[in-house]
Motif scaffolding. Structure first.
Motif, short mmCIF file in Angstrom:
data_model
loop_
_atom_site.label_atom_id
_atom_site.label_comp_id
_atom_site.label_asym_id
_atom_site.label_seq_id
_atom_site.Cartn_x
_atom_site.Cartn_y
_atom_site.Cartn_z
N GLU A 112 0.89 -1.42 -0.01
CA GLU A 112 -0.02 -0.08 -0.02
C GLU A 112 0.85 1.19 -0.12
O GLU A 112 0.58 2.09 -0.75
N HIS A 113 1.81 1.28 0.74
CA HIS A 113 2.80 2.32 0.67
C HIS A 113 3.57 2.53 -0.68
O HIS A 113 3.70 3.85 -0.95
N ASP A 114 3.76 1.46 -1.16
CA ASP A 114 4.55 1.62 -2.44
C ASP A 114 3.63 2.16 -3.42
O ASP A 114 4.24 3.10 -4.33
N VAL A 115 2.39 1.70 -3.59
CA VAL A 115 1.40 2.13 -4.69
C VAL A 115 1.22 3.75 -4.31
O VAL A 115 1.21 4.40 -5.15
N ASP A 116 0.84 4.03 -3.33
CA ASP A 116 0.65 5.78 -2.83
C ASP A 116 1.82 6.50 -3.26
O ASP A 116 1.48 7.39 -3.96
N VAL A 117 3.10 6.03 -2.74
CA VAL A 117 4.16 6.86 -2.84
C VAL A 117 4.65 7.05 -4.45
O VAL A 117 4.74 8.25 -4.80
N ILE A 118 4.64 5.97 -5.13
CA ILE A 118 5.13 6.08 -6.40
C ILE A 118 3.89 6.75 -7.22
O ILE A 118 4.17 7.63 -8.09
N PHE A 119 2.77 6.56 -6.84
CA PHE A 119 1.74 7.35 -7.68
C PHE A 119 1.91 8.89 -7.35
O PHE A 119 1.70 9.52 -8.36
N ASN A 120 2.25 9.41 -6.15
CA ASN A 120 2.26 10.77 -5.76
C ASN A 120 3.57 11.39 -6.60
O ASN A 120 3.41 12.42 -7.28
N VAL A 121 4.62 10.54 -6.56
CA VAL A 121 5.72 10.85 -7.39
C VAL A 121 5.49 11.11 -8.72
O VAL A 121 5.97 12.15 -9.44
N ALA A 122 4.83 10.23 -9.22
CA ALA A 122 4.61 10.21 -10.81
C ALA A 122 3.61 11.40 -11.15
O ALA A 122 3.82 12.12 -12.12
N THR A 123 2.91 11.81 -10.43
CA THR A 123 1.82 13.16 -10.32
C THR A 123 2.67 14.24 -10.39
O THR A 123 2.62 15.18 -11.04
N LYS A 124 3.81 14.38 -9.41
CA LYS A 124 4.80 15.59 -9.45
C LYS A 124 5.62 15.60 -10.73
O LYS A 124 5.58 16.70 -11.09
N ILE A 125 5.95 14.44 -11.19
CA ILE A 125 6.72 14.63 -12.37
C ILE A 125 5.81 15.11 -13.55
O ILE A 125 6.13 15.74 -14.51
N ARG A 126 4.37 14.57 -13.48
CA ARG A 126 3.47 14.82 -14.65
C ARG A 126 3.15 16.45 -14.76
O ARG A 126 2.71 17.07 -15.68
N SER A 127 3.36 17.18 -13.62
CA SER A 127 2.72 18.50 -13.35
C SER A 127 4.10 19.48 -13.45
O SER A 127 3.85 20.48 -13.33
N ASN A 128 5.27 18.82 -13.67
CA ASN A 128 6.51 19.61 -13.89
C ASN A 128 6.68 19.93 -15.39
O ASN A 128 7.16 19.10 -16.24
N ASP A 129 6.84 21.14 -15.67
CA ASP A 129 7.04 21.55 -17.24
C ASP A 129 8.23 21.31 -17.69
O ASP A 129 8.39 21.33 -18.95
N HIS A 130 9.39 21.25 -16.95
CA HIS A 130 10.72 20.85 -17.21
C HIS A 130 10.77 19.60 -17.89
O HIS A 130 11.91 19.44 -18.38
N PHE A 131 9.81 18.70 -17.58
CA PHE A 131 10.15 17.17 -17.89
C PHE A 131 8.79 16.76 -18.84
O PHE A 131 8.40 15.52 -18.55
N GLU A 132 8.65 17.41 -19.63
CA GLU A 132 7.45 17.29 -20.57
C GLU A 132 7.97 15.90 -21.32
O GLU A 132 6.94 15.13 -21.84
N SER A 133 9.01 15.77 -21.71
CA SER A 133 9.45 14.44 -22.46
C SER A 133 9.17 13.12 -21.62
O SER A 133 9.29 11.98 -22.14
#
Length: 386
Positions: free
Chosen positions: A341-362
């Motif tokens: 459960e911790h793996d799922v929640d933390v990885i999902f949250n980090v992926a969300t951060k990456i998705r919202s960062n304009d510097h990492f569009e690629s």
């Protein structure tokens, strides 16, 4: 579990559950020294050590003598480390025997230290000499490296009395654990929040803080503290702690660097900070490159200077997300459920951060895929509850 100071605790009484260790130690980024119970049944605690507790040099020479190993010269400095060369272990053992016979007189010998030896990847069957303690088994970094036949972050260190490792912060700001097979290590550690302060107090970070004039006052200002680690004991070093280590006796240790849900966000933040530094360093090139070329060059330089870039980081968490998706239909123990459960929640949250960062569009497409995988898992689990 006894707290010696806000940053450090020891475990000499009842061993905690994984969930308790995760909540009180891993997620709080607390240094922890654990008694000999974690290593008591390891084969290397018997075969690598003589009956009187000394390093079994003859066994090591006979068993691993032909293996090439990185050996560092502790007398010399190379950037923030020591210079190294590859050496047959039998040659290093002969050096070690000579040092012992001369009562550790280093006037005629350099202080050499065999470190960062990937024994468990390079020597068939060597993984059987130890087992990873339950508290450190959730290890995204080595799981990914081993699955993809990449160089791992599992090491053997061995060296004579007075060998040492200079002041540093571990790669990526990862967790590390170090188990002493025999011998004694003297650690000096500085909490992450005071690392920047140390750099402001000194013109350059030294290899040995004790060598700095007036170091007593500096150590107080940065809340540095010492730990003595004996044979059989295991030390957990959290993310971002600056540390230096001296072997007070002939010593062997097994060390892992690792990442899991407890420090994944910290690692991501470290990558972001390092990426911003890269952007500043090469800002003059930005006008000459397309957006895609700029991002690509930033990632290349980030990998060279920081050891990992966002592309590789995404590959790691994508690998873990795929494994979690496969495991989502399996029945699990309470410990496995907690980890899952911790793996799922933390990885999902980090992926969300990456998705919202304009510097990492690629990287957005890959982050989207990870989010979808983990969203599917969450919906399945919710459906079961309903």
């Amino acid at each position: 579990m006894q707290f010696i100071n806000p940053y450090f605790c020891v475990i000499n009484d009842e061993l905690p559950s994984y969930e308790e260790f995760y909540k009180k130690i891993l997620s709080k980024n607390v240094v922890c020294l654990i008694d000999q119970r974690l290593t008591a049944n390891w084969d290397c605690r018997k075969t690598w050590v003589t009956n009187d507790g000394a390093v079994n040099l003859d066994f090591l020479q006979a068993k691993y003598g032909n293996k090439m190993c990185p050996v560092y010269n502790c007398n010399k400095k190379y950037y923030d480390s020591n210079p190294s060369k590859m050496m047959h272990m039998k040659e290093f053992i002969e050096y070690w025997k000579t040092v012992i016979s001369q009562n550790y007189n280093y006037e005629s010998n350099d202080v050499l230290y065999l470190k960062d030896f990937h024994m468990f990847q390079e020597v068939t069957g060597s993984e059987d000499v130890y087992s990873v303690p339950q508290y450190f088994q959730s290890d995204y970094l080595n799981e990914y490296c081993l699955a993809n036949k990449l160089t791992d972050y599992r090491f053997v260190y061995m060296g004579p009395k007075m060998s040492s490792t200079p002041l540093h912060v571990d790669v990526f700001g990862s967790f590390s654990w170090s188990a002493n097979i025999c011998g004694l290590k003297k650690w000096l550690l500085i909490p992450p929040k005071n690392v920047k302060k140390l750099k402001q107090l000194l013109p350059a970070v030294p290899g040995d803080l004790y060598s700095v004039p007036g170091h007593e006052e500096i150590l107080k200002q940065v809340e540095a503290f010492e730990i003595t680690q004996k044979g059989g004991q295991t030390l957990f070093v959290p993310s971002g702690f600056m540390h230096q280590v001296l072997n007070g006796e002939d010593t062997i240790s097994i060390n892992h660097n690792w990442i899991n849900a407890a420090n994944l966000t910290l690692i991501y933040d470290n990558i972001i900070e390092a990426h911003e530094q890269v952007q500043k360093e090469i800002k003059d090139l930005k006008a000459t490159l397309s957006k895609e070329e700029w991002q690509e060059n930033c990632q290349k330089i980030l990998a060279m200077h920081f050891g990992i870039n966002l592309t590789e980081f995404l590959k790691i968490i994508s690998h873990i997300a795929s494994r979690l998706e496969k495991e989502s239909t399996k029945s699990t123990s309470s410990t496995q459920k907690f980890r899952f459960e911790h793996d799922v929640d933390v990885i999902f949250n980090v992926a969300t951060k990456i998705r919202s960062n304009d510097h990492f569009e690629s990287c957005w497409n890959q982050a989207d895929m990870i989010q979808k995988q983990l969203s599917t898992i969450k919906h399945k689990k919710l459906a079961k509850l309903l």
